[in-house]
Write a protein that holds these residues in place. Sequence first.
Motif, PDB file in Angstrom:
ATOM      1  N   ARG A  80       0.831  -1.207   0.000  1.00 58.94           N
ATOM      2  CA  ARG A  80       0.000   0.000   0.000  1.00 58.94           C
ATOM      3  C   ARG A  80       0.862   1.252   0.000  1.00 58.94           C
ATOM      4  NH1 ARG A  80      -4.995  -0.331   4.022  1.00 58.94           N
ATOM      5  NH2 ARG A  80      -5.356   1.695   3.094  1.00 58.94           N
ATOM      6  N   PRO A  81       0.315   2.336  -0.562  1.00 58.04           N
ATOM      7  CA  PRO A  81       1.064   3.603  -0.572  1.00 58.04           C
ATOM      8  C   PRO A  81       1.411   4.025   0.857  1.00 58.04           C
ATOM      9  CG  PRO A  81      -0.898   3.772  -1.925  1.00 58.04           C
ATOM     10  CD  PRO A  81      -0.973   2.459  -1.222  1.00 58.04           C
ATOM     11  N   GLY A  82       2.595   4.471   1.039  1.00 54.99           N
ATOM     12  CA  GLY A  82       3.010   4.977   2.340  1.00 54.99           C
ATOM     13  C   GLY A  82       3.640   3.949   3.261  1.00 54.99           C
ATOM     14  N   PHE A  83       3.579   2.667   2.913  1.00 53.03           N
ATOM     15  CA  PHE A  83       4.127   1.659   3.827  1.00 53.03           C
ATOM     16  C   PHE A  83       5.640   1.835   4.012  1.00 53.03           C
ATOM     17  CE2 PHE A  83       6.052  -2.290   5.088  1.00 53.03           C
ATOM     18  CZ  PHE A  83       5.243  -2.677   6.146  1.00 53.03           C
ATOM     19  N   ARG A  84       6.358   2.017   2.913  1.00 56.60           N
ATOM     20  CA  ARG A  84       7.820   2.170   3.022  1.00 56.60           C
ATOM     21  C   ARG A  84       8.190   3.373   3.891  1.00 56.60           C
ATOM     22  NH1 ARG A  84       8.656   2.252  -2.799  1.00 56.60           N
ATOM     23  NH2 ARG A  84       7.665   0.334  -3.365  1.00 56.60           N
ATOM     24  N   ARG A  85       7.466   4.445   3.683  1.00 58.36           N
ATOM     25  CA  ARG A  85       7.723   5.653   4.471  1.00 58.36           C
ATOM     26  C   ARG A  85       7.427   5.406   5.947  1.00 58.36           C
ATOM     27  NH1 ARG A  85       4.310  11.003   4.122  1.00 58.36           N
ATOM     28  NH2 ARG A  85       5.571  12.336   5.426  1.00 58.36           N
ATOM     29  N   ALA A  86       6.312   4.733   6.251  1.00 58.44           N
ATOM     30  CA  ALA A  86       5.960   4.422   7.642  1.00 58.44           C
ATOM     31  C   ALA A  86       7.024   3.530   8.275  1.00 58.44           C
ATOM     32  CB  ALA A  86       4.599   3.741   7.703  1.00 58.44           C
ATOM     33  N   TYR A  87       7.480   2.545   7.549  1.00 60.05           N
ATOM     34  CA  TYR A  87       8.491   1.626   8.070  1.00 60.05           C
ATOM     35  C   TYR A  87       9.815   2.348   8.342  1.00 60.05           C
ATOM     36  CZ  TYR A  87      11.009  -2.758   8.667  1.00 60.05           C
ATOM     37  OH  TYR A  87      11.751  -3.789   9.188  1.00 60.05           O
ATOM     38  N   ARG A  88      10.169   3.246   7.437  1.00 62.24           N
ATOM     39  CA  ARG A  88      11.401   4.030   7.603  1.00 62.24           C
ATOM     40  C   ARG A  88      11.290   4.934   8.838  1.00 62.24           C
ATOM     41  NH1 ARG A  88      11.725   5.340   2.621  1.00 62.24           N
ATOM     42  NH2 ARG A  88      10.522   7.242   2.762  1.00 62.24           N
ATOM     43  N   LEU A  89      10.174   5.623   8.994  1.00 64.32           N
ATOM     44  CA  LEU A  89       9.948   6.477  10.163  1.00 64.32           C
ATOM     45  C   LEU A  89       9.955   5.666  11.448  1.00 64.32           C
ATOM     46  CD1 LEU A  89       7.168   8.881   8.866  1.00 64.32           C
ATOM     47  CD2 LEU A  89       9.468   9.531   9.577  1.00 64.32           C
ATOM     48  N   LEU A  90       9.365   4.500  11.400  1.00 63.03           N
ATOM     49  CA  LEU A  90       9.291   3.636  12.572  1.00 63.03           C
ATOM     50  C   LEU A  90      10.676   3.199  13.034  1.00 63.03           C
ATOM     51  CD1 LEU A  90       7.399   2.134  14.486  1.00 63.03           C
ATOM     52  CD2 LEU A  90       7.420   0.258  12.902  1.00 63.03           C
ATOM     53  N   ASN A  91      11.547   2.909  12.090  1.00 63.78           N
ATOM     54  CA  ASN A  91      12.890   2.463  12.459  1.00 63.78           C
ATOM     55  C   ASN A  91      13.797   3.605  12.907  1.00 63.78           C
ATOM     56  OD1 ASN A  91      12.770  -0.388  12.237  1.00 63.78           O
ATOM     57  ND2 ASN A  91      12.560  -0.134  10.035  1.00 63.78           N
ATOM     58  N   THR A  92      13.515   4.828  12.465  1.00 62.63           N
ATOM     59  CA  THR A  92      14.342   5.959  12.900  1.00 62.63           C
ATOM     60  C   THR A  92      13.817   6.609  14.174  1.00 62.63           C
ATOM     61  OG1 THR A  92      13.155   7.444  11.400  1.00 62.63           O
ATOM     62  CG2 THR A  92      15.220   6.474  10.598  1.00 62.63           C
ATOM     63  N   SER A 100       2.254   8.749  17.571  1.00 61.92           N
ATOM     64  CA  SER A 100       1.559   9.671  16.665  1.00 61.92           C
ATOM     65  C   SER A 100       0.918   9.020  15.449  1.00 61.92           C
ATOM     66  CB  SER A 100       2.540  10.742  16.189  1.00 61.92           C
ATOM     67  OG  SER A 100       3.578  10.151  15.436  1.00 61.92           O
ATOM     68  N   ASN A 101       1.158   7.755  15.210  1.00 61.96           N
ATOM     69  CA  ASN A 101       0.675   7.084  14.003  1.00 61.96           C
ATOM     70  C   ASN A 101      -0.835   7.181  13.819  1.00 61.96           C
ATOM     71  OD1 ASN A 101       0.836   5.253  11.711  1.00 61.96           O
ATOM     72  ND2 ASN A 101      -0.116   3.779  13.087  1.00 61.96           N
ATOM     73  N   MET A 107      -3.053   5.853   7.811  1.00 61.38           N
ATOM     74  CA  MET A 107      -1.774   5.223   8.125  1.00 61.38           C
ATOM     75  C   MET A 107      -1.861   4.278   9.319  1.00 61.38           C
ATOM     76  SD  MET A 107       0.574   6.128   6.014  1.00 61.38           S
ATOM     77  CE  MET A 107       2.119   5.877   6.864  1.00 61.38           C
ATOM     78  N   ARG A 108      -2.980   4.292  10.028  1.00 60.08           N
ATOM     79  CA  ARG A 108      -3.057   3.538  11.276  1.00 60.08           C
ATOM     80  C   ARG A 108      -2.903   2.039  11.056  1.00 60.08           C
ATOM     81  NH1 ARG A 108      -8.073   3.713  15.119  1.00 60.08           N
ATOM     82  NH2 ARG A 108      -7.393   2.048  16.447  1.00 60.08           N
ATOM     83  N   LEU A 109      -3.600   1.513  10.099  1.00 57.60           N
ATOM     84  CA  LEU A 109      -3.541   0.083   9.805  1.00 57.60           C
ATOM     85  C   LEU A 109      -2.141  -0.293   9.317  1.00 57.60           C
ATOM     86  CD1 LEU A 109      -6.171  -2.088   8.591  1.00 57.60           C
ATOM     87  CD2 LEU A 109      -4.408  -1.824   6.882  1.00 57.60           C
ATOM     88  N   ILE A 110      -1.617   0.490   8.391  1.00 55.80           N
ATOM     89  CA  ILE A 110      -0.277   0.242   7.867  1.00 55.80           C
ATOM     90  C   ILE A 110       0.755   0.385   8.983  1.00 55.80           C
ATOM     91  CG2 ILE A 110       1.498   1.164   6.328  1.00 55.80           C
ATOM     92  CD1 ILE A 110      -0.741   1.961   4.418  1.00 55.80           C
ATOM     93  N   GLY A 111       0.572   1.392   9.837  1.00 53.69           N
ATOM     94  CA  GLY A 111       1.516   1.639  10.922  1.00 53.69           C
ATOM     95  C   GLY A 111       1.590   0.497  11.912  1.00 53.69           C
ATOM     96  N   GLY A 112       0.437  -0.104  12.229  1.00 57.48           N
ATOM     97  CA  GLY A 112       0.435  -1.245  13.149  1.00 57.48           C
ATOM     98  C   GLY A 112       1.182  -2.433  12.580  1.00 57.48           C
ATOM     99  N   VAL A 113       0.947  -2.721  11.305  1.00 63.76           N
ATOM    100  CA  VAL A 113       1.647  -3.833  10.648  1.00 63.76           C
ATOM    101  C   VAL A 113       3.140  -3.520  10.548  1.00 63.76           C
ATOM    102  CG1 VAL A 113       1.883  -5.107   8.480  1.00 63.76           C
ATOM    103  CG2 VAL A 113      -0.387  -4.640   9.395  1.00 63.76           C
ATOM    104  N   ALA A 114       3.478  -2.278  10.186  1.00 63.28           N
ATOM    105  CA  ALA A 114       4.892  -1.889  10.093  1.00 63.28           C
ATOM    106  C   ALA A 114       5.576  -2.031  11.448  1.00 63.28           C
ATOM    107  CB  ALA A 114       5.008  -0.453   9.577  1.00 63.28           C
ATOM    108  N   ALA A 115       4.885  -1.658  12.521  1.00 63.99           N
ATOM    109  CA  ALA A 115       5.461  -1.798  13.868  1.00 63.99           C
ATOM    110  C   ALA A 115       5.722  -3.268  14.185  1.00 63.99           C
ATOM    111  CB  ALA A 115       4.533  -1.181  14.912  1.00 63.99           C
TER     112      ALA A 115
END
Length: 195
Positions: A80-92, A100-101, A107-115
Amino acid sequence: MTDLVHRLVEHYGLIAVFLGCVAEGESAAILGGFFSHQHIFVLWHALAAAAIGAFVGDTFFFILGRSFADHRYVTRLRRRPGFRRAYRLLNTHPNIFVLSNRYIYGMRLIGGVAAGLSRITMPRFIILNAISSMVWAALFVTIGYVFGLGAESIIGQTLARHERLLIGLSIGLSVAVIAWLIARHIAKKERAREG
């Protein structure tokens, strides 16, 4: 008909607030606050339903990412759009991201999976998620409650119960449509940026 809808909201409304907050639930939390102002719900019940729903939803998506990384549903979410960006932010910035996700619509659903896919530990995620869920619920339920105050002062005290119910439902629908349009616009921009 409106009496039936009113009874359904009285009996099952808090369950609907909880379920609405499991996913992208701003409109459900706002409605919980609005109906609390209308004395259909007790305010702290609406706050608890929204906070618990938000906490359960994000925890579910975290576990989904952590335990089922190769499942086709998780793989589809990763595209999904934004997943790479969310994952990058999560790791930094893991703490800031988890706190804040949920405020970034879509982004909430994507953010939970990325976390779940990241290096963040389960206990750390649970604590940050609990704090974020309580603050988020307090904010959006209060917005709904204050909106109820404003609607009552504009429309007046003479509203019958069913008219208040219809106003509340139209507010919830309006918030959901606006949020959907914003998410669609953001997703379109993300696709253009990634494509």
